[in-house]
Design a protein around this motif. Structure first.
Motif, PDB file in Angstrom:
ATOM      1  N   HIS A  39     -23.243  -6.624  24.442  1.00 43.36           N
ATOM      2  CA  HIS A  39     -22.907  -5.201  24.457  1.00 43.36           C
ATOM      3  C   HIS A  39     -22.491  -4.756  23.062  1.00 43.36           C
ATOM      4  CE1 HIS A  39     -21.529  -1.333  25.902  1.00 43.36           C
ATOM      5  NE2 HIS A  39     -20.372  -1.537  25.298  1.00 43.36           N
ATOM      6  N   SER A  40     -23.096  -3.658  22.591  1.00 42.79           N
ATOM      7  CA  SER A  40     -22.729  -3.028  21.328  1.00 42.79           C
ATOM      8  C   SER A  40     -22.791  -4.036  20.189  1.00 42.79           C
ATOM      9  CB  SER A  40     -21.322  -2.415  21.417  1.00 42.79           C
ATOM     10  OG  SER A  40     -21.036  -1.678  20.252  1.00 42.79           O
ATOM     11  N   ALA A  95     -27.081  -0.936  23.531  1.00 40.34           N
ATOM     12  CA  ALA A  95     -26.666  -0.056  22.427  1.00 40.34           C
ATOM     13  C   ALA A  95     -26.487  -0.823  21.121  1.00 40.34           C
ATOM     14  CB  ALA A  95     -25.367   0.672  22.782  1.00 40.34           C
ATOM     15  N   ASP A 165     -20.136   2.399  12.376  1.00 37.77           N
ATOM     16  CA  ASP A 165     -21.096   3.043  13.276  1.00 37.77           C
ATOM     17  C   ASP A 165     -20.860   4.539  13.424  1.00 37.77           C
ATOM     18  OD1 ASP A 165     -22.218   0.595  13.611  1.00 37.77           O
ATOM     19  OD2 ASP A 165     -21.255   0.171  15.538  1.00 37.77           O
TER      20      ASP A 165
END
Length: 308
Positions: A39-40, A95, A165
């Protein structure tokens, strides 16, 4: 992390054991499987370093000495076909953020602007199959096919490779796109001309609207990060040493259905020119003794009207 938060990383590895390795009896299958859920995830991608590392391992003096020692210590074993296979992979990244600097010199204290790709997700899956390879006629050889998909891909320009980000970014594309990458690594190689790997990359329709300096960054990323020139520059900078051309045959194919680029002198200035690439297909075959490049494209230029 709280219990309500999604776990950032999940890992599962399975090793399939059997007392028999008869390919005819068991069929062709992986002997191990790997699954990753991330995730991420943020990745700084320097392809010149990655491919240069493989070239260094393949051609360096140290690698030759290690191979010689290994051959003297243990004789080479000819394994059955179903034992010479990579692991099965299923990787899902939610993502992710991919940062592509324009060459090795952009990663440092004085690094400049970089390209940032932000897809909705990234999936990697592979499968064993029989398929024809370029230059092998109608023969269907055993290959390991790896498919990578990046949907809803956003193109941005950021100030540096280590920008967070949430840092301000300039959008390159007017709408998200998608990218598909597929590679076939040959397991059966009946001749030396059988490609070790055959890759194909497909992009959806792209619509860029940016200024000249942003297009320059995009060109430098392609020229110095993805091409062989970038690997040579990395070797000259002392990253991997002097690189040699690989002895393996490699075939690459890139397909672009339509790309429209509006060029401006500055971000808020009037358009200078609009370039539309209706279709492009690039075929590259390379080995230690051969390098063939075939490019077919349709290009149109649309200059603005006088006073516009």
């Amino acid at each position: 992390l709280s219990r309500a938060a999604a776990p950032p990383f999940r890992f599962r590895y399975q090793r399939l054991l059997t007392m028999s390795y008869d390919a005819a009896a068991l069929g062709v299958r992986y002997v191990s499987e790997l699954r990753l859920d991330i995730h991420s995830f943020r990745l700084v991608w320097l392809q010149c370093w990655l491919l240069g590392g493989f070239d260094y391992i393949e051609h360096s003096v140290l690698a030759a000495v290690l191979r010689c020692g290994a051959n003297r210590i243990a004789p080479r074993l000819v394994r059955p076909l179903n034992r010479r296979r990579p692991a099965g992979m299923h990787i899902v990244i939610d993502a992710p953020t991919l940062v592509l600097p324009p060459g090795v010199h952009a990663v440092g204290a004085h690094g400049g602007a970089c390209l940032r790709l932000r897809p909705k997700a990234m999936t990697v899956r592979n499968a064993l199959e029989r398929a024809p390879l370029p230059g092998c006629g109608d023969a269907r050889l055993l290959v390991d096919r790896v498919a990578v998909e990046l949907p809803d891909l956003a193109w941005e320009i950021v100030s540096s490779w280590d920008a967070p980000d949430d840092a301000p970014a300039s959008a390159l594309a007017a709408a998200p796109s998608w990218l598909r990458f597929a590679s076939r690594r040959s397991i059966e190689r009946p001749t030396e001309r059988t490609p070790a790997i055959s890759t194909c990359m497909e992009l959806s329709e792209l619509r860029f609207d940016a200024c000249i300096s942003q297009y320059e960054i995009l060109w430098r990323v392609f020229r110095q990060n993805f091409s062989r020139r970038g690997r040579v520059d990395a070797g000259a900078a002392g990253v991997w040493g002097i690189l040699a051309r690989s002895a393996l045959v490699k075939c690459n194919r890139v397909e672009l259905p339509r790309v429209r680029a509006v060029v401006r002198r500055a971000a808020a200035a009037a358009p200078l020119v609009a370039v539309e690439l209706r279709e492009m297909v690039t075929l590259v075959e390379s080995s230690q003794l051969l390098g063939l490049v075939h490019v077919a494209l349709r290009l149109e230029l649309d200059a603005p009207a006088a006073g516009g």
